[in-house]
Design a protein around this motif. Sequence first.
Motif, PDB file in Angstrom:
ATOM      1  N   MET A 185       0.850  -1.182   0.000  1.00  0.00           N
ATOM      2  CA  MET A 185       0.000   0.000   0.000  1.00  0.00           C
ATOM      3  C   MET A 185       0.893   1.242   0.000  1.00  0.00           C
ATOM      4  N   LEU A 186       0.465   2.254  -0.746  1.00  0.00           N
ATOM      5  CA  LEU A 186       1.216   3.503  -0.840  1.00  0.00           C
ATOM      6  C   LEU A 186       0.257   4.671  -0.687  1.00  0.00           C
ATOM      7  N   ARG A 187       0.664   5.689   0.057  1.00  0.00           N
ATOM      8  CA  ARG A 187      -0.135   6.905   0.226  1.00  0.00           C
ATOM      9  C   ARG A 187       0.649   8.087  -0.314  1.00  0.00           C
ATOM     10  N   LEU A 188       0.013   8.857  -1.203  1.00  0.00           N
ATOM     11  CA  LEU A 188       0.666  10.011  -1.813  1.00  0.00           C
ATOM     12  C   LEU A 188      -0.260  11.218  -1.739  1.00  0.00           C
ATOM     13  N   PRO A 189       0.310  12.427  -1.665  1.00  0.00           N
ATOM     14  CA  PRO A 189      -0.515  13.629  -1.733  1.00  0.00           C
ATOM     15  C   PRO A 189      -1.291  13.684  -3.053  1.00  0.00           C
ATOM     16  N   ARG A 190      -2.541  14.084  -2.969  1.00  0.00           N
ATOM     17  CA  ARG A 190      -3.366  14.166  -4.181  1.00  0.00           C
ATOM     18  C   ARG A 190      -2.834  15.195  -5.157  1.00  0.00           C
ATOM     19  N   SER A 191      -2.055  16.157  -4.668  1.00  0.00           N
ATOM     20  CA  SER A 191      -1.468  17.144  -5.562  1.00  0.00           C
ATOM     21  C   SER A 191      -0.394  16.537  -6.452  1.00  0.00           C
ATOM     22  N   LEU A 192       0.118  15.354  -6.071  1.00  0.00           N
ATOM     23  CA  LEU A 192       1.171  14.696  -6.836  1.00  0.00           C
ATOM     24  C   LEU A 192       0.655  13.521  -7.661  1.00  0.00           C
ATOM     25  N   LEU A 193      -0.391  12.852  -7.194  1.00  0.00           N
ATOM     26  CA  LEU A 193      -0.997  11.755  -7.948  1.00  0.00           C
ATOM     27  C   LEU A 193      -2.500  11.856  -7.791  1.00  0.00           C
ATOM     28  N   GLY A 194      -3.189  12.201  -8.870  1.00  0.00           N
ATOM     29  CA  GLY A 194      -4.633  12.348  -8.821  1.00  0.00           C
ATOM     30  C   GLY A 194      -5.333  10.999  -8.825  1.00  0.00           C
ATOM     31  N   LEU A 195      -6.469  10.926  -8.135  1.00  0.00           N
ATOM     32  CA  LEU A 195      -7.245   9.688  -8.128  1.00  0.00           C
ATOM     33  C   LEU A 195      -7.703   9.324  -9.536  1.00  0.00           C
ATOM     34  N   ASP A 196      -8.010  10.326 -10.359  1.00  0.00           N
ATOM     35  CA  ASP A 196      -8.460  10.044 -11.717  1.00  0.00           C
ATOM     36  C   ASP A 196      -7.371   9.340 -12.522  1.00  0.00           C
ATOM     37  N   GLY A 251      -8.665  12.242   2.744  1.00  0.00           N
ATOM     38  CA  GLY A 251      -8.236  13.604   3.022  1.00  0.00           C
ATOM     39  C   GLY A 251      -7.508  14.194   1.842  1.00  0.00           C
ATOM     40  N   GLU A 252      -6.284  14.646   2.076  1.00  0.00           N
ATOM     41  CA  GLU A 252      -5.482  15.243   1.011  1.00  0.00           C
ATOM     42  C   GLU A 252      -4.604  14.227   0.297  1.00  0.00           C
ATOM     43  N   HIS A 253      -4.881  12.945   0.520  1.00  0.00           N
ATOM     44  CA  HIS A 253      -4.041  11.896  -0.047  1.00  0.00           C
ATOM     45  C   HIS A 253      -4.833  10.948  -0.941  1.00  0.00           C
ATOM     46  N   VAL A 254      -4.095  10.223  -1.756  1.00  0.00           N
ATOM     47  CA  VAL A 254      -4.606   9.070  -2.492  1.00  0.00           C
ATOM     48  C   VAL A 254      -3.882   7.839  -1.956  1.00  0.00           C
ATOM     49  N   VAL A 255      -4.639   6.793  -1.662  1.00  0.00           N
ATOM     50  CA  VAL A 255      -4.064   5.549  -1.159  1.00  0.00           C
ATOM     51  C   VAL A 255      -4.193   4.478  -2.239  1.00  0.00           C
ATOM     52  N   LEU A 256      -3.088   3.800  -2.526  1.00  0.00           N
ATOM     53  CA  LEU A 256      -3.062   2.693  -3.491  1.00  0.00           C
ATOM     54  C   LEU A 256      -2.922   1.385  -2.725  1.00  0.00           C
ATOM     55  N   ASP A 257      -3.651   0.371  -3.174  1.00  0.00           N
ATOM     56  CA  ASP A 257      -3.599  -0.955  -2.544  1.00  0.00           C
ATOM     57  C   ASP A 257      -3.353  -1.980  -3.645  1.00  0.00           C
ATOM     58  N   LEU A 258      -2.169  -2.621  -3.629  1.00  0.00           N
ATOM     59  CA  LEU A 258      -1.746  -3.555  -4.675  1.00  0.00           C
ATOM     60  C   LEU A 258      -1.572  -4.934  -4.052  1.00  0.00           C
ATOM     61  N   THR A 259      -2.272  -5.935  -4.598  1.00  0.00           N
ATOM     62  CA  THR A 259      -2.287  -7.251  -3.971  1.00  0.00           C
ATOM     63  C   THR A 259      -2.038  -8.349  -4.995  1.00  0.00           C
ATOM     64  N   ASN A 305       8.068  22.254   6.279  1.00  0.00           N
ATOM     65  CA  ASN A 305       8.302  20.807   6.352  1.00  0.00           C
ATOM     66  C   ASN A 305       7.604  20.048   5.229  1.00  0.00           C
ATOM     67  N   GLN A 306       7.540  20.653   4.044  1.00  0.00           N
ATOM     68  CA  GLN A 306       6.966  19.980   2.878  1.00  0.00           C
ATOM     69  C   GLN A 306       8.007  19.845   1.766  1.00  0.00           C
ATOM     70  N   ALA A 307       9.268  19.715   2.157  1.00  0.00           N
ATOM     71  CA  ALA A 307      10.333  19.661   1.162  1.00  0.00           C
ATOM     72  C   ALA A 307      10.180  18.486   0.210  1.00  0.00           C
ATOM     73  N   ALA A 308       9.809  17.309   0.734  1.00  0.00           N
ATOM     74  CA  ALA A 308       9.677  16.130  -0.122  1.00  0.00           C
ATOM     75  C   ALA A 308       8.586  16.320  -1.165  1.00  0.00           C
ATOM     76  N   GLN A 309       7.431  16.879  -0.737  1.00  0.00           N
ATOM     77  CA  GLN A 309       6.342  17.098  -1.691  1.00  0.00           C
ATOM     78  C   GLN A 309       6.722  18.120  -2.753  1.00  0.00           C
ATOM     79  N   VAL A 310       7.442  19.167  -2.340  1.00  0.00           N
ATOM     80  CA  VAL A 310       7.881  20.190  -3.299  1.00  0.00           C
ATOM     81  C   VAL A 310       8.819  19.576  -4.328  1.00  0.00           C
ATOM     82  N   ARG A 311       9.781  18.786  -3.867  1.00  0.00           N
ATOM     83  CA  ARG A 311      10.742  18.167  -4.780  1.00  0.00           C
ATOM     84  C   ARG A 311      10.038  17.263  -5.782  1.00  0.00           C
ATOM     85  N   MET A 312       9.148  16.406  -5.282  1.00  0.00           N
ATOM     86  CA  MET A 312       8.476  15.467  -6.170  1.00  0.00           C
ATOM     87  C   MET A 312       7.562  16.177  -7.159  1.00  0.00           C
ATOM     88  N   GLY A 313       6.903  17.231  -6.690  1.00  0.00           N
ATOM     89  CA  GLY A 313       6.021  17.975  -7.588  1.00  0.00           C
ATOM     90  C   GLY A 313       6.787  18.672  -8.700  1.00  0.00           C
TER      91      GLY A 313
END
Length: 306
Positions: A74-85, A102-110, A240-248
Motif C-alpha cells: 500500500m502507498l499513500r501520496l498527496p493528491r497534488s502529486l498523484l490524482g485519483l483520476d 483527506g489530502e491523499h490518495v491511497v493505493l492498494d496492490l495485492t 516541512n513539505q520539502a519532499a512534496q515540493v521536490r516530487m512535484g
Amino acid sequence: MSEYQYYEFLAVDRPLDEEEQAQVRALSTRAHITATSFTNEYEWGDFRGDPVRLMERYYDAHLYLANWGTHRVMLRLPRSLLGLDVAEHYCVGEQVTAWKSGEHVVLDLTSEAEDEDEDWEERSLSAIIGVRAELAAGDLRPLYLAWLSAYGAWERDEDAFDHEDEEELEPPVPRGLGSLTAPQRALADFLRLDADLLAVAAEASSPTQTVQDDPAALASWIAALPADEKDALLLRVVQNQAAQVRMGLLRRFRGPSAPAGTPQRTVAALLDAAAVRRQERERRVAAKHAEEKARRERERALARQS
C-alpha cells in the motif's frame, strides 16, 4: 503448516509524534516501532490493527505478506502529486484499488498465490519504497506493473477473472517498461509479474528520455519559474513539505510518463502474446539442452573409441 505473517509500515513525509507512536503501540506490544517505522512478525495470532486505517492516519507505505500466498503493498501520496483520476485508470477488481483519504490518495496492490516455500528474508519494503517517489514525480510505471500483474494472475488461476475481461483494454502505457528501475523490479517481483508478460507489454513502451534529468536543463527550467511561485515553494519547504515540493517539481519538469495516443491492446492479446513468447523461449531452451546432451554423448563415444 505453521502460519507466518509479516507487517511493515513506513512514514516518509512526516514522522509520527510520541502520541501517535503510543496509539500505534497500543495495537501491538511486540512490534518494533519508531517515529518512521513499524515492523512485526507473527507465527501465531494476528495483528489487531487495520492496515487501511493506519495508512490513512499515519503511514505512507505498507508491505504485508503471509505464507498462504498473500503479497500486499500500500502507498499513500498527496493528491497534488498523484490524482485519483490517474490512478483509477490502472485499477483492477480487488487486486489494484485506489481511493481518496483527506489530502491523499491511497493505493492498494495485492497478489495472491500458493507460495508456502518462498524465501521470506528477501521480501522488504525498503527495496520497493522508491516507487512512491517515482509515482509522485510522474512515473506511472509502478501502476502499470500492478495492473499487468493483476491480469497475469490468470496464468495461475483460470477463475481469477470472467471471460468478458479478456476484452478489457490496457491503460496508458508508460515510457521505459523495457528498462525498469531497481524499486520497480522489486515491485514486479513481489507482485509476481511474469517476465514474458512484461516483455510483451514493453514492446509498446517507448524508451525513457534520459536527458530529462540533465542538471543544466533542470537548472534552466527552475530559473524560468515565476518569482512569486518560487517564494511559495520555498515557504512550503520551510513548513516541512520539502519532499512534496521536490516530487512535484520533478513531475512537472519530466512531463507525462505515458505518451498520449499509444494504441491500447486487450488483456487477451497481451496474455496470448506472452504465452507464445513463453512457448518459443521454452522451445529454445529445450533445443539447447538437447544439443548439449548430444554433444556430451558424442564426446563419450569418442572417448570409448580411443
